[in-house]
Design a protein around this motif. Structure first.
Motif, PDB file in Angstrom:
ATOM      1  N   GLU A   1      11.876   9.679 -11.311  1.00  0.00           N
ATOM      2  CA  GLU A   1      12.572   8.466 -11.767  1.00  0.00           C
ATOM      3  C   GLU A   1      12.578   7.405 -10.649  1.00  0.00           C
ATOM      4  N   VAL A   2      12.919   7.819  -9.421  1.00  0.00           N
ATOM      5  CA  VAL A   2      12.941   6.856  -8.306  1.00  0.00           C
ATOM      6  C   VAL A   2      11.531   6.325  -8.036  1.00  0.00           C
ATOM      7  N   ALA A   3      10.527   7.220  -8.124  1.00  0.00           N
ATOM      8  CA  ALA A   3       9.143   6.787  -7.884  1.00  0.00           C
ATOM      9  C   ALA A   3       8.740   5.734  -8.914  1.00  0.00           C
ATOM     10  N   ASN A   4       9.167   5.933 -10.164  1.00  0.00           N
ATOM     11  CA  ASN A   4       8.871   4.937 -11.199  1.00  0.00           C
ATOM     12  C   ASN A   4       9.464   3.576 -10.835  1.00  0.00           C
ATOM     13  N   ARG A   5      10.696   3.632 -10.300  1.00  0.00           N
ATOM     14  CA  ARG A   5      11.346   2.359  -9.925  1.00  0.00           C
ATOM     15  C   ARG A   5      10.599   1.694  -8.771  1.00  0.00           C
ATOM     16  N   ILE A   6      10.106   2.516  -7.845  1.00  0.00           N
ATOM     17  CA  ILE A   6       9.341   1.930  -6.728  1.00  0.00           C
ATOM     18  C   ILE A   6       8.045   1.310  -7.262  1.00  0.00           C
TER      19      ILE A   6
ATOM     20  N   ASP B   1       0.824  -1.211   0.000  1.00  0.00           N
ATOM     21  CA  ASP B   1       0.000   0.000   0.000  1.00  0.00           C
ATOM     22  C   ASP B   1       0.857   1.259   0.000  1.00  0.00           C
ATOM     23  N   ILE B   2       1.851   1.264   0.908  1.00  0.00           N
ATOM     24  CA  ILE B   2       2.715   2.452   1.039  1.00  0.00           C
ATOM     25  C   ILE B   2       3.500   2.676  -0.249  1.00  0.00           C
ATOM     26  N   LYS B   3       4.076   1.576  -0.787  1.00  0.00           N
ATOM     27  CA  LYS B   3       4.886   1.727  -2.008  1.00  0.00           C
ATOM     28  C   LYS B   3       4.031   2.275  -3.145  1.00  0.00           C
ATOM     29  N   ALA B   4       2.821   1.689  -3.296  1.00  0.00           N
ATOM     30  CA  ALA B   4       1.971   2.105  -4.409  1.00  0.00           C
ATOM     31  C   ALA B   4       1.580   3.577  -4.279  1.00  0.00           C
ATOM     32  N   ASN B   5       1.110   3.959  -3.083  1.00  0.00           N
ATOM     33  CA  ASN B   5       0.571   5.316  -2.941  1.00  0.00           C
ATOM     34  C   ASN B   5       1.661   6.379  -2.889  1.00  0.00           C
ATOM     35  N   LEU B   6       2.798   6.029  -2.278  1.00  0.00           N
ATOM     36  CA  LEU B   6       3.900   7.001  -2.222  1.00  0.00           C
ATOM     37  C   LEU B   6       4.403   7.277  -3.641  1.00  0.00           C
TER      38      LEU B   6
ATOM     39  N   LEU C   1      13.633  14.067  -2.271  1.00  0.00           N
ATOM     40  CA  LEU C   1      12.592  14.964  -1.740  1.00  0.00           C
ATOM     41  C   LEU C   1      13.192  16.031  -0.827  1.00  0.00           C
ATOM     42  N   VAL C   2      14.101  15.598   0.058  1.00  0.00           N
ATOM     43  CA  VAL C   2      14.694  16.554   1.007  1.00  0.00           C
ATOM     44  C   VAL C   2      15.424  17.659   0.265  1.00  0.00           C
ATOM     45  N   THR C   3      16.095  17.291  -0.825  1.00  0.00           N
ATOM     46  CA  THR C   3      16.934  18.292  -1.504  1.00  0.00           C
ATOM     47  C   THR C   3      16.196  19.011  -2.635  1.00  0.00           C
ATOM     48  N   LEU C   4      14.842  18.888  -2.650  1.00  0.00           N
ATOM     49  CA  LEU C   4      14.096  19.654  -3.660  1.00  0.00           C
ATOM     50  C   LEU C   4      14.310  21.142  -3.428  1.00  0.00           C
ATOM     51  N   PRO C   5      14.592  21.910  -4.480  1.00  0.00           N
ATOM     52  CA  PRO C   5      14.794  23.351  -4.256  1.00  0.00           C
ATOM     53  C   PRO C   5      13.479  24.008  -3.861  1.00  0.00           C
ATOM     54  N   LYS C   6      13.572  25.010  -2.995  1.00  0.00           N
ATOM     55  CA  LYS C   6      12.411  25.815  -2.559  1.00  0.00           C
ATOM     56  C   LYS C   6      11.321  24.992  -1.888  1.00  0.00           C
ATOM     57  N   LEU C   7      11.692  23.872  -1.289  1.00  0.00           N
ATOM     58  CA  LEU C   7      10.691  23.061  -0.588  1.00  0.00           C
ATOM     59  C   LEU C   7      10.323  23.766   0.715  1.00  0.00           C
ATOM     60  N   GLU C   8       9.040  23.659   1.080  1.00  0.00           N
ATOM     61  CA  GLU C   8       8.604  24.281   2.341  1.00  0.00           C
ATOM     62  C   GLU C   8       9.436  23.717   3.505  1.00  0.00           C
ATOM     63  N   PRO C   9       9.992  24.593   4.380  1.00  0.00           N
ATOM     64  CA  PRO C   9      10.929  24.110   5.421  1.00  0.00           C
ATOM     65  C   PRO C   9      10.367  22.992   6.275  1.00  0.00           C
TER      66      PRO C   9
ATOM     67  N   HIS D   1      14.671  -0.792   0.525  1.00  0.00           N
ATOM     68  CA  HIS D   1      15.343   0.115   1.462  1.00  0.00           C
ATOM     69  C   HIS D   1      16.105   1.188   0.683  1.00  0.00           C
ATOM     70  N   VAL D   2      16.882   0.742  -0.296  1.00  0.00           N
ATOM     71  CA  VAL D   2      17.678   1.697  -1.086  1.00  0.00           C
ATOM     72  C   VAL D   2      16.763   2.662  -1.836  1.00  0.00           C
ATOM     73  N   LEU D   3      15.667   2.126  -2.389  1.00  0.00           N
ATOM     74  CA  LEU D   3      14.757   3.010  -3.145  1.00  0.00           C
ATOM     75  C   LEU D   3      14.103   4.051  -2.239  1.00  0.00           C
ATOM     76  N   PHE D   4      13.668   3.616  -1.040  1.00  0.00           N
ATOM     77  CA  PHE D   4      13.071   4.585  -0.108  1.00  0.00           C
ATOM     78  C   PHE D   4      14.076   5.692   0.234  1.00  0.00           C
ATOM     79  N   VAL D   5      15.329   5.273   0.517  1.00  0.00           N
ATOM     80  CA  VAL D   5      16.349   6.266   0.885  1.00  0.00           C
ATOM     81  C   VAL D   5      16.556   7.243  -0.270  1.00  0.00           C
ATOM     82  N   LYS D   6      16.657   6.703  -1.480  1.00  0.00           N
ATOM     83  CA  LYS D   6      16.922   7.587  -2.623  1.00  0.00           C
ATOM     84  C   LYS D   6      15.756   8.544  -2.865  1.00  0.00           C
TER      85      LYS D   6
END
Length: 1814
Positions: free
Chosen positions: A1083-1088, A39-44, A90-98, A80-85
């Motif tokens: 790209e990572v989401a596609n792999r997940i 469920d988590i993999k699909a929806n994320l 996501l963390v390093t997205l520019p201008k992301l809300e703090p 595990h590797v895909l979640f981390v990537k």
């Protein structure tokens, strides 16, 4: 275990939570987890692909967090590797809300926590995106202007994230980082701190050995060289130490630290800031920049081990030299650091031993075999710390630190650590007068319990102490001393948890393989029964003295005090532990004893009754069948006997016997439910009668019996907690002492409700709960009204039934509230199985209760709102209806906390691997089950919840404050629980404070404000990060000022509004406007989405959906901008309302200022409001406006173009090979050179200007970014038509003379008299103004500046400072003509102002010039520098003006650091003739200026000789002028302040010397390297001035000389500097002045201590120092001999040299020098020699203040023979004996063992003073 997991799961899990497999429903969890993960993999993945960051990605990343909490890392390595990537992207997205960034970072840290699961081969993360993120947030360019707001914790979280990620940076990253940060290593600049802290954070240190050459080897020598060569602890030194500590810890055996060890330990000792010597001054920098103890400990730990390693020897020396500071009588601010060192060091060594010996192998390189710690290393280590730990046990700060240290030392070497503590414990148990020693020793023993009890081979005899210790601790159960009582309970409970109480005394007859110790234990185990019975007697005595009648007067309340409740918990848990661990025989005896005590007395139900009932519960839990057989029949018969009398049932007050038996019964039923079934009929009959009694106390106890019965029968819980599974049936339980539980074979016995028990639950509910609901309904309808008391009783029954059977009642269900948030992703809730299969055929009690309660609630609110007791009950029931499924969150949190504490105190960190005791492990499994019942994260918001929340809102705004408070708390936790419910409730709350709502009462208004404020730590509706809510709430908060219910006359409402505004300010961080998802994420989401095992449960989005997602993202961003602008305009509309009270106008302005952003310009209307606000009448609005306009000007700043240059192209010379730092050929063009200053447009344009001072000092960056020439920059002077809206508004206002005049008038007013200072915000305003608009406003402003310059008032001068600094900084990019014009106008103004400088304004002028010069190329400011250099010491305005002008000049030059060598030379040449100043303030300022002039002359590695002034040359010239003084014995000051006569050479030399002293004092803590060579040349002069004793009447020169000597003696010395220092000291030791000889010793004391390990590495120099002390010990002057004795004692104490036989003999020989008995004049040299010997022997005694070495008794005897010698010998001996007595008094019992009987007799004679009357 992982092998067979692939079958059921389809993959090998990374790391599961092992406790899940022990739950009674474990077989269901694999499937549940796989479904949830799919469920988590699909929806994320779907949320990312549809580009829906909110709510989609946020919602499902929270679910992933919950999954980690519930199942651990139960996914494949690929996932595990895909979640981390994905999260990294996501963390390093520019201008992301703090806030979003922060929540992704938290999750990513959690995913990377177990570093052994992912190796560097599995995962690689680029370092630069993280660095860009960190740099933009921590060193934000816009945050100080209020254009971005970050959460407070953001820096901490980012640092933690970098620590987790740096392991996976690629091998090439080290080189890239060094290229990035090396050019910033300019030690004079603040950027150095930034560069070094970045290195500490980012540089990877865990790499395989073959990659070391691309890792730390690239920087180790360079940074180590830098660290070794700085001497004065600059702020960045700590970061280097932290980096080295981490490197050492990660690469044990791969870095050779040996050459650095003396330096490392010397610096560690220095950084402890210990007081040494008589009068010690500390440079303040040493205190603020001390090293971090955690890293020091890590470093020391990593240095140990390996053959021939000197680190252990140095560590032993370190602890022996600081041991006496641990003694309880020594106390100071240094103590905290010492305690931390002691506490953390053993723990760190334990972690290292665990890693080397017990940790499972993983991909991280192990410690090489030769470098591992051997057993003998550990023994040496323990011995070196043991002494300090034993002293620290009784410290004034408490014994916890020492206990923690001893616990870890006992793990390493039990045979060395435990015996001395045991000895102290037995001694403490025997004394009655010192309870604190008992508390301290018991605390330490608790930590060592497992090491003492376990059957390891290191200290087998430890186990024989268990019974004596337990028996000895019994007197601690003392009703008169609560704290002693608590620690005793803890002590007994800890030991009993580890030891089965079984009598094995018959075992030796049946077994022939027992060791001697085991036989001894078997026979001792016969004493267990005795102990248990004695313990119970003690408890009974404690209870007897705690009855209500005894502890309270008549008037007080009958509730427990906090202390009593603590003792109650301690008592019941200890009894429970003891009886759990008893064999069945001992248990039966104890049970009978408890039963007799409980049933032969009748207790009051408040204090003692609760204690006894708790004891009975504890007893009943262990063997329920045995105990219920006694208790239930007994209690039932009493209750039946009393209640059979019908008349009693309606009594208000009941017989205490009934109450006591009800209380007893309600506690003993809290046992295994299956054992209660035989007594069903008793319990039903009692409940049926007693819950309907009229007496409140009685029905409350009956309800509690009802709740406990239901809980026992319905809940899932373990039924036993013994220390070994299956009871104590083995034939040799003594072999199970201290045994750890085995997670794989824990054998938990669970209680799970059987069919019969379920029947029992529903039978009770149908008999007791079912009748109540219609009764309440009839009361509401009016058919059968109840009195208030009856209603409260009825509600109590409902509430307790719900609390008892909550786990069996299905949760509230129904349709959910639609359209709360727009989303394309499914936001479903997690449904977890918690061991209960709900029976659909039964009546749904939760829903019936819910319906009835809502009816009742509306009835009460309409008819009898003052029935608060019923309302309280209804609120509690509503809360339980929504949340309660067997456990309350609060209880769970407390249990989790106490579990963690217990785990920490009992943990075996040496072996690790969950070696906890069995009871703890079972507790942890239960917590895992309870955690599952509490997971409500992301619960669906259903219509039934909506109805209940509306009811709660009605209650939250009702009449009575207590009702409101309780309802608000429940409402807030509901808003946290149900997803997006706040979006539904916010409009309803806002409605209540709207001015349109005329019917709102004051209470409703106040309640609504409290709902917006929220509870502490919960949701705050006023600061939710959601544009819709903020857009509604903020304007409403301002408009509520017009509401008819609003009155500021009630101070509480004003306070409440202030709190809301304050909370908004505190919690506000920027809410995002632009949401974009990068291609990397997609790209990572596609792999997940395409991954397997488990495959995601949804298909990947279709092309249409993807298009719609993109379209929605675009629309969402446009709509968000609209919402933002609407909010700003709404707030502006509020501000236009003339009726608005002033408080709300201020609130609106504050809220509006929070809406400035760096990614979107402020709407023009708001720009106009703030610009006009600059001249508002109200000070607070003006302050906000200044801040806001500075931010707006930053928004309007036009970006300037930069171009990349190669530095070698500019200077024409290539960079030299190798490292070359400092002033060199290729950076000379950056220097200020008066011959080539830009004095025309052409020269100005032809020069390359580099504004930042640090570039080029250390090395050049690969590309240097400099501003492009003027013609390539955006147009400078915009015409009005070319400006945008915002620029026009500011332009119009500042072009209006009236506006400017009013603004300047306001700015030159005083704000707070005496507290104002230079305002950076006003400076930013003017800087922005002149930066954006050039010199357009100068003509208007200039007359005001001239006027201010002539006005000497403090506020006018300050205003001028702020404008001037802004003007100079704002002109950074002006063309040459404009700058030239500016300086022609500005120079006379600055001159005038400096002529009018006053005491109040000189610091502001210093700040102004420093700010103006900061980060500016000095060549572009040459007008200013030349103006300041004109003649600072003209003497025209008196000494004050001279000092002030120097201060201002110093501010400017200090900012320019190394780039103004020429100006520094000119200034020095100007000052040198003037060094003989008479005025103190001018001298002090010159001293400080000289420090800055010579700051650049440093000796860091690879640094070229500086082109700035050099200390050596200056000192040479000064010494020449001081020649007249060198021949004098003592230098006296004969010049008074203000003498200006030109006098002889000597007078001039004394004046010069005074200034030199000021310079030495100023530079002591500030320079980076100490010019030791030059200091030594001046040292003899200082010794001649410095007085011996402190005397305030001494003149300034003597005080300064003392200070200089003190600061210089603390200096850090290198090995090669020590011989010359000793040479100077040896020369002075033979000086004719005894004052100088005295000062030599005080200097030597401090120098030796502060450079201890460096000196110890030079044995020859140690001998020289020793010779100096021994020579001065025989000095003719008594004072010198005394201080030499003290120095000798100190040196012996810190083991600088040892008391060898030679030294002892020498001192004894001296002390035996015969003194002829000539009358009159004594033979003085002989007396001096004899006194020297006695002083030496005294020094030996005093060097061991807290122990008795084997040589001490003899020396004491020798000294006693000198008691009748002539003075001063007699005096010395008496003082020594008195000191000996004082310091050895505490442990005299132990110390007296070291003396023979004869010696003791002599000592007693000496130490006991003669009879007073003799």
């Amino acid at each position: 275990m992982t092998v067979d997991r692939r079958g059921p799961l389809g993959f090998v899990p990374q790391k599961e939570i092992v406790y899940n497999s022990l739950l009674p429903y474990a077989d269901r969890l694999d499937r549940e987890a796989s479904e949830l993960l799919a469920d988590i993999k699909a929806n994320l993945a779907r949320a990312v692909l549809l580009r829906e960051l909110w709510p989609g990605v946020s919602f499902w990343s929270r679910k992933l967090y919950s999954y980690l909490k519930l199942y651990g890392r139960k996914f494949s390595k690929e996932d595990h590797v895909l979640f981390v990537k994905l999260l990294y992207e996501l963390v390093t997205l520019p201008k992301l809300e703090p806030h979003m960034m922060q929540s992704y970072a938290r999750l990513l840290i959690h995913l990377l926590k177990k570093k052994e699961l992912l190796s560097r081969e599995d995962l690689e993360l680029p370092w630069r995106p993280l660095y860009v993120l960190y740099d933009s947030i921590v060193y934000s360019k816009t945050e100080h202007l209020g254009l971005t707001w970050y959460p407070n914790s953001v820096e901490t979280i980012l640092k933690a994230l970098i620590k987790s990620c740096r392991l996976y940076f690629p091998a090439s990253s080290t080189q890239e980082m060094l290229c990035e940060w090396r050019p910033q290593l300019c030690p004079f600049d603040v950027v150095m701190q930034k560069a070094v802290s970045n290195m500490e954070l980012f540089l990877p240190t865990i790499m395989p050995p073959e990659e070391h050459c691309r890792g730390f080897r690239l920087w180790f020598d360079e940074l180590m060289g830098l660290w070794v060569s700085v001497q004065n602890q600059p702020s960045w030194e700590g970061h280097l130490v932290n980096l080295f500590a981490r490197l050492a810890n990660d690469n044990i055996g791969y870095v050779d630290w040996t050459p650095y060890i003396p330096t490392i330990f010397t610096r560690i000792l220095r950084s402890l800031n210990l007081p040494v010597g008589a009068n010690r001054m500390v440079s303040p920098r040493y205190l603020t920049n001390s090293y971090d103890i955690g890293h020091l400990v890590l470093w020391i730990t990593a240095l140990l081990g390996g053959s021939g390693n000197p680190a252990q020897r140095e560590l032993a020396c370190l602890f022996s030299s600081i041991a006496c500071f641990y003694h309880p009588s020594n106390h100071g601010r240094w103590q905290f650091r010492l305690m931390q060192l002691l506490q953390r060091l053993p723990a760190s060594v334990v972690r290292r031993v665990n890693r080397e010996r017990h940790a499972p192998p993983c991909w991280i390189t192990p410690v090489p075999q030769v470098n591992r710690l051997t057993d003998s290393d550990l023994r040496d280590f323990s011995l070196s710390l043991r002494g300090a730990a034993l002293l620290a046990m009784f410290s004034k700060t408490g014994s916890m630190d020492a206990a923690y240290a001893l616990q870890n030392l006992a793990l390493l070497t039990p045979d060395l650590t435990i015996p001395p503590v045991l000895e102290k414990t037995y001694a403490a148990m025997e004394t009655l007068t010192e309870p604190h020693t008992l508390t301290a020793t018991l605390t330490c023993m608790i930590g060592m319990a497992r090491s003492l009890v376990s059957a390891g081979n290191h200290y087998p005899e430890g186990r024989t102490h268990v019974l004596p210790l337990l028996m000895g601790s019994l007197p601690g159960v003392d009703p008169n001393d609560f704290s002693k009582c608590m620690i005793t309970f803890q002590f007994i409970a800890t030991f009993t948890t580890l030891v089965p109480f079984v009598d094995c005394s018959s075992a030796p007859a049946q077994h022939d393989d027992l060791t001697e110790i085991e036989k001894e234990l078997c026979s001792a185990s016969a004493g267990f029964e005795d102990f248990v019975l004695q313990f119970l007697d003690r408890c009974f005595a404690l209870i007897d003295s705690s009855t209500l009648e005894q502890t309270r007067g008549e008037t007080e309340t009958d509730t427990q005090t906090h202390l009593e409740s603590l003792v109650e918990v301690g008592l019941s848990s200890t009894v429970s532990t003891i009886l759990t661990q008893c064999s069945i025989n001992i248990y039966k005896v104890a049970l009978q004893k408890v039963f007799n005590f409980a049933t032969t007395n009748i207790f009051e139900t408040c204090v003692s009754g609760r204690m006894v009932a708790d004891m009975c519960r504890a007893a009943a839990k262990c063997h329920p069948a045995e105990s219920l057989r006694l208790f239930i029949p007994h209690c039932s018969s009493v209750i039946f006997r009393i209640t059979d009398n019908e008349e009693l049932l309606n009594e208000e007050e009941m017989d205490t016997e009934l109450l006591w038996n009800l209380q007893l019964l309600s506690e003993v039923t809290r046992v295994d439910g299956a054992q209660l079934l035989p007594y069903r009929s008793y319990l039903e009959r009692i409940l049926y009668v007693c819950v309907r009694l009229r007496c409140k106390q009685a029905y409350t106890l009956a309800c509690s019996l009802l709740e406990h019965t239901l809980r026992s029968v319905s809940l899932i819980y373990p039924t036993e907690y013994r220390s070994t599974p299956g009871g104590f049936q083995t034939d040799l339980p003594i072999r199970d002492w201290g045994r750890a539980g085995d997670v794989k074979a824990l054998g938990v016995c669970w209680h799970v409700a059987s069919r019969e028990e379920e029947e029992f639950v529903f039978q009770l509910l149908s008999r007791l709960l079912l009748p109540e609901l219609p009764r309440i309904a009839d009361h509401v309808s009016g058919e059968q009204p109840m009195s208030r008391e009856e209603l409260v009783r009825s509600l109590a029954i409902v509430q307790h039934c719900l609390l008892g059977a909550g786990s069996m009642l299905p949760p509230l269900d129904g349709p959910h509230v639609p359209d709360l948030v727009p989303t394309m992703v499914n936001l479903a809730e997690i449904k977890l199985y918690i061991g209960v299969d709900y029976d659909e055929s039964r009546q749904n009690y939760r829903e019936s209760i819910c319906r009835t309660m809502r009816l009742l609630l509306h009835h009460i609110l309409e008819r009898s709102e003052d029935d608060t007791k019923s309302l309280f009950a209804v609120i509690k029931i509503i809360s339980d209806l929504m949340f309660f499924r067997g456990t309350h969150k609060q209880e769970f949190d407390n249990r989790w906390k106490s579990f963690t504490l217990a785990k920490k105190s009992m943990e075996n960190r040496l072996h690790g691997n969950k070696q906890h005791i069995r009871a703890l492990l079972i507790d942890r499994v239960l917590l895992q089950h309870e955690m599952r019942t509490l997971v409500v994260d992301g619960s669906k918001y259903k219509v039934v919840h909506q109805e209940l929340l509306c009811d709660l809102l009605r209650l939250s705004t009702s009449t009575y404050s207590q009702v409101r408070g309780r309802a608000q708390a429940v409402l807030m936790s509901a808003l946290e629980t149900f997803s997006f419910s706040y979006r539904d409730m916010t409009p309803r709350v806002v409605q209540l404070i709207s001015p349109c709502c005329a019917t709102v009462t004051q209470q409703q208004f106040k309640g609504a404000l409290y709902c917006l404020l929220g509870v502490y730590g919960g949701v705050c509706l006023a600061s939710v990060r959601d544009w819709d809510c903020v857009g509604e709430v903020w304007p409403a908060l301002v408009r509520c000022g017009l509401s008819p219910s609003m009155t500021l006359e009630k101070p509480s409402v004003g306070r409440l509004l202030d709190e809301i505004a304050d909370k908004i300010h505190r919690q506000h961080d920027s809410i995002g406007i632009h949401f974009t998802v990068s291609e990397g994420c997609v790209e990572v989401a596609n792999r997940i989405a395409r991954s397997h095992s488990p495959a995601p449960c949804l298909d990947t989005p279709t092309v249409e959906e993807l298009k719609e997602g993109l379209q929605r993202q675009r629309i969402r961003n446009l709509v968000t901008v609209r919402k933002y602008e609407k909010l700003v305009n709404d707030l502006l509309d509020c501000l236009e309302d003339r009726d608005m009270p002033w408080k709300f106008e201020h609130l609106a302005t504050d809220l509006l200022s929070l809406q400035l952003r760096d990614d979107h310009p402020l709407p023009p209307d708001a720009v106009l409001y703030f610009t006009q606000g600059l001249t508002h009448d109200s000070l607070s609005i003006r302050t906000v406006a200044i801040f806001a306009v500075a931010g707006i000007l930053k928004q309007l700043k036009r970006p300037r173009k930069k171009v990349a240059w190669k530095p070698s192209d500019i200077c024409g010379t290539a960079e030299p090979e190798g490292r070359c730092v400092g002033d060199r050929g290729e950076n000379r063009w950056l220097q200020y050179d008066s011959s080539s200053l830009p004095r025309s447009q052409e020269q100005w344009d032809s020069q390359t200007h580099v504004e930042k001072t640090h570039w080029g000092y250390y090395t050049w960056p690969t590309e240097l970014m400099v501003y492009a020439p003027l013609e390539d920059q955006p147009k400078e002077d915009l015409s009005y038509d070319e400006m945008n809206e915002g620029e026009k508004i500011i332009f119009e206002n500042f072009s209006d003379p009236e506006f400017v005049e009013q603004l300047m008038e306001f700015l030159s007013l005083e704000d707070r008299k005496g507290h104002d200072s230079f305002s950076p915000r006003r400076f930013c305003l003017f800087k922005g103004l002149f930066r954006n608009y050039g010199d357009v406003f100068l003509p208007l402003l200039f007359p005001h500046l001239e006027q201010l310059a002539c006005d000497t008032h403090e506020s006018s001068q300050r205003c001028l400072c702020e404008v001037t600094a802004g003007l100079i900084r704002g002109s950074k990019h002006w063309s040459y003509q404009k700058v030239e014009g500016l300086w022609q106008l500005l120079s006379p103004v600055i001159r005038t102002a400096l002529a009018n400088i006053t005491v109040e304004t000189y610091t502001d002028w210093g700040t102004c010039i420093a700010t103006a010069c900061e980060g500016r190329d000095p060549r572009k400011l040459h007008w200013l520098f030349e103006l300041l250099m004109e003649s600072p010491l003209s003497g025209e305005g008196g000494s004050f003006r001279d000092a002030s002008l120097l201060y201002v000049l110093q501010g400017g030059l200090a900012q320019q650091e190394w780039r103004v060598a020429e100006l520094l030379h000119r200034l020095l040449a100007y000052l040198e003739p003037k060094l003989t100043q008479v005025y103190k303030n001018v001298r002090e300022r010159i001293g400080s200026v000289l420090t800055y002039i010579f700051m650049i002359d440093i000796a860091l590695p690879h640094t070229q000789p500086t082109s700035s002034p050099r200390v050596a040359e200056f000192t040479g010239r000064v010494l020449q002028r001081l020649k007249p003084l060198t021949s004098e014995q003592e230098i006296r000051n004969h010049i008074q302040e203000g003498d200006s006569q030109e006098a002889d050479e000597r007078t001039q030399a004394v004046k010069l010397l005074k200034t030199v002293l000021k310079w030495l004092m100023a530079s002591a803590g500030r320079t980076f390297t100490i010019p030791v060579q030059q200091q030594l040349q001046l040292l003899p002069l200082l010794f001649k001035i410095a007085p011996v004793e402190i005397d305030e009447s001494y003149d300034e020169m003597k005080q300064d000389a003392r200070t200089c000597l003190s600061l210089m003696s603390q200096g850090l010395l290198y090995a090669e500097q020590i011989p010359p220092v000793l040479t100077v000291l040896e020369e002075m030791a033979s000086s004719r002045s005894w004052h100088s000889r005295y000062s030599v010793l005080t200097y030597l004391q401090i120098t030796v201590f502060y450079n201890l390990f460096t000196l110890l590495s030079l044995p020859g120099e140690v001998l020289r120092a020793r010779a100096v002390v021994l020579r001065l010990l025989q000095d003719e002057q008594l004072e010198v001999r005394d201080i030499a004795g003290t120095t000798l004692s100190g040196f012996l104490q810190c083991q600088f040299f040892s008391l060898d036989a030679g030294l002892q003999t020498k001192l004894q020989t001296l002390s035996q020098t015969s003194v002829p008995k000539a009358r009159g004049e004594l033979a003085s040299t002989d007396l001096v020699r004899r006194h020297a010997g006695v002083l030496g022997l005294s020094a030996c005694i005093l060097s061991s203040p807290y122990d008795v070495p084997e040589w001490m008794p003899q020396i004491l005897m020798d000294l006693s023979s000198h008691l009748n010698d002539p003075q001063p010998i007699e005096m010395t001996v008496k003082k020594t004996l008195s000191d000996f007595r004082r310091t050895h008094h505490d442990n005299w019992q132990e110390h007296r063992q070291c003396f023979t009987d004869d010696q003791l007799l002599v000592l007693t004679d000496l130490l006991v003073s003669p009879c007073y009357y003799a």
